[in-house]
Design an enzyme around this catalytic site. Structure first.
Site, PDB file in Angstrom:
ATOM      1  CE  LYS A 132       2.832   2.539   0.339  1.00 60.92           C
ATOM      2  NZ  LYS A 132       3.269   2.058  -0.167  1.00 60.92           N
ATOM      3  CB  SER A 144       4.305   4.860  -2.509  1.00 55.00           C
ATOM      4  OG  SER A 144       5.174   3.143  -2.438  1.00 55.00           O
ATOM      5  CB  SER A 161       6.596   3.629   1.630  1.00 58.71           C
ATOM      6  OG  SER A 161       5.844   3.709   0.658  1.00 58.71           O
TER       7      SER A 161
END
Length: 390
Positions: A58, A55, A120
């Site tokens: 991101k 993540s 997230s």
């Protein structure tokens, strides 16, 4: 002949360390600790190795959204549709991190950003990707184009979420570079990374960044990550006493290890290294001797601020030299590079920066040059200030 002079500064100045002078053991597969202002690498391991960023990638998704907001393609109040694809691949049904969006609903961009940054949410990422590029695949292609433009040299994106894909990778160094770009390019949006919780549809989720909850850490971002292949990771930024450090660590084996190792590494960076300003942009460093000119010397200056990073233990003895082939023959144009600034400390690699003339030194006329040449052959070259006898 080469002319140089040296000034010894004790406990006053510092310079950028390309590698750490001290050492620290960190239980992470890849990591990098970087001074934000000088880009000095304080500690690193496998920082240029490709890794699954989970993540943490991101951060590139939010960079794309911030860019669209800044250029006017999106506004924070725009409401975007939650597609069945976004819900199926990133919503509650997917089993991954989610914002718990409902298919067919519309959600403000500002809420989606908090869903990405704080929660997230994979579903929020896909909604934003589809709104900007039509499909997540198209969005990933645009991420790759933009990443090259902003200086990422070893990253490739296949999706907006960081979900596992063998062709989806980044390096710790690229994540550090991306973090700096997020902070410098979008200060108006960066504060979102410091928020510790977000409630959407009556579901509250906390930010997983452990540094945000530690008193005195100075943390204000950025993003955690975890998959079975990647391990536990954190990209973080902290600022203390006006100095910011960026940390990227990945491949840790538990949440507890991530918390403990990243806090240890960040504290070490602030404790063991210091920043100092040697010269401000345009500040005159010294005067350089000029030959065959009415002007005996010409002042030289740095063109940019010279702020350097050094291990605290090496800050007690620092040598600054100005080196040039002199005297410099006239004419000397204003702005011409005529000397080099060299900074030495301990066993670290010296820094070398060009020095430029801040004024013009015109050439003497024919008879003036003839007289100067005759003087040179009879008495030798003029002495510099540091060569004058006592």
């Amino acid at each position: 002949m080469t002319r140089w002079f040296a000034l010894l500064f004790v406990g006053l100045f510092s310079f950028s360390a390309p590698v750490q002078a001290a050492s620290i053991e960190v239980n992470a597969r890849e990591y990098i600790l970087m001074d934000f202002l000088t880009d000095a690498v304080l500690a690193a391991k496998n920082e240029n190795e490709r890794m699954p960023p989970s993540s943490m990638s991101k951060l590139m998704t939010t960079y794309m959204v911030f860019d669209a907001l800044k250029t006017g393609r999106l506004s924070l109040d725009d409401e975007l549709n939650v597609s069945a694809n976004a819900w199926r691949r990133g919503g509650a049904a997917s089993g991954g991190s989610t914002m718990f969006l409902e298919p067919g609903s519309t959600v403000k961009v500002e809420d989606l950003l908090r869903g990405v940054i704080i929660q997230s949410g994979n579903d929020a990422c896909i909604v934003l990707a589809e709104a900007l590029s039509g499909t997540e695949e198209n969005f990933a292609e645009e991420m790759n184009t933009k990443s090259t433009e902003i200086g990422l040299t070893n990253s490739h994106f296949m999706n907006s979420t960081g979900l596992p894909d063998p062709e989806h990778y980044m390096t710790a160094r690229d994540l550090a570079v991306l973090s700096k770009r997020l902070i410098t390019d979008f200060p108006e949006f960066y504060a979102l990374y410091s928020e510790t919780s977000f409630t959407f549809n009556d579901i509250t989720q906390g930010n997983r960044n452990p540094l945000l909850y530690r008193v005195g850490s100075g943390a204000d971002g950025l993003k955690t990550g975890h998959t079975s292949d990647a391990g536990y990771g954190l990209t973080a930024s902290s600022i203390r006493n006006g100095r910011r450090i960026i940390l990227v660590a990945n491949g840790m084996d538990s949440i507890r290890a991530r918390d403990e190792e990243t806090i240890k590494l960040m504290d070490w960076g602030f404790r063991e290294f210091v920043n100092r300003e040697l010269f401000a942009a345009g500040e005159v460093v010294t005067d350089v001797d000029v030959w065959l000119s009415n002007a005996a010397t010409v002042p030289v200056a740095v063109q940019e601020d010279v702020v350097i990073t050094i291990p605290r233990a090496d800050a007690q003895a620092l040598e600054v030299k100005v080196v040039y082939e002199g005297p410099v023959p006239a004419p000397v144009e204003q702005g011409a590079e005529v000397a080099m600034l060299e900074v030495h400390a301990g066993d670290l690699e010296p820094i070398k920066l060009p020095l430029h003339a801040t004024a013009r030194a015109d050439r003497l006329g024919f008879f003036g040059r003839l007289k100067a040449a005759a003087t040179y052959f009879v008495f030798g070259p003029p002495l510099t200030a540091t060569e004058q006898p006592e």
